[in-house]
Design an enzyme around this catalytic site. Sequence first.
Site, PDB file in Angstrom:
ATOM      1  N   LYS A  17      -3.301  -3.404   4.827  1.00 43.70           N
ATOM      2  CA  LYS A  17      -4.626  -3.436   4.206  1.00 43.70           C
ATOM      3  C   LYS A  17      -5.672  -3.701   5.293  1.00 43.70           C
ATOM      4  CE  LYS A  17      -6.402  -5.491  -0.057  1.00 43.70           C
ATOM      5  NZ  LYS A  17      -6.317  -6.714  -0.858  1.00 43.70           N
ATOM      6  N   VAL A  18      -6.639  -2.814   5.387  1.00 47.51           N
ATOM      7  CA  VAL A  18      -7.684  -2.955   6.413  1.00 47.51           C
ATOM      8  C   VAL A  18      -9.052  -2.840   5.743  1.00 47.51           C
ATOM      9  CG1 VAL A  18      -6.291  -2.053   8.333  1.00 47.51           C
ATOM     10  CG2 VAL A  18      -7.617  -0.452   6.918  1.00 47.51           C
TER      11      VAL A  18
END
Length: 214
Positions: free
Chosen positions: A83-84
């Site tokens: 997750k970015v």
Amino acid sequence: MEFFLDTADTKEIKECWDMGVIDGVTTNPSLAAKTGRNYDETIKEIATIVDGPISAETVSLDYEGMLKEAYHFAKMHKNIVIKVPMTLTAMKVVKKLASEGIKTNVTLLFSPNQALLAAKAGATYVSPFVVRFDDISEEGMLLIEHIRQIYDNYEFKTKILVASIRNPIHVRDSALIGADVATIPYSVIKQLANHPLTDIGIEKFLKDWEKVPK
Ligand code: E4P
């Protein structure tokens, strides 16, 4: 439509996984902080409970740091999704990870154009935040509709993961719009099961059952 549980609490995750109502989990630094536990240990434990996508969030904002964290999480388990946050630097990371078959989830997304960029970079999921958008007098669900329309227009494969959900109406509307996934807090999962007429019906059946000769 898939349901992910939006939590880092392994008790909640186990309960929902055992009910068969969730397909995966999303975590973030705020959810991790609530547990008071080491994040790596939490992610590893979640992977022993859930056989589905588990989002682990990076906190570095530079390319090298974000990529290093991404590989660190990806090595933990095959189900980990990186997750970015929605930044241009993260797009480079998404492209690189996609070329290596590592799944990504672009988070903190608040516009159709951000969703377009993330899809072009090769994101597996985008996470538009419904209630945080509503909170600034925008329309969270309209954002989901717009992203759905755009992805369908151009047959993007990126999945729409509706995030920042607070009540059952958000879940119903996500399903009506055709979102791919809703990530739902434990409290809302419980609310989904409730209906006063169900409770009244159960009570009546149990009362009437007492009158049935045994
Ligand atoms: C999901 O992946 C997000 O981290 C989550 O839904 C955050 O939203 P909230 O903090 O507004 O609930």
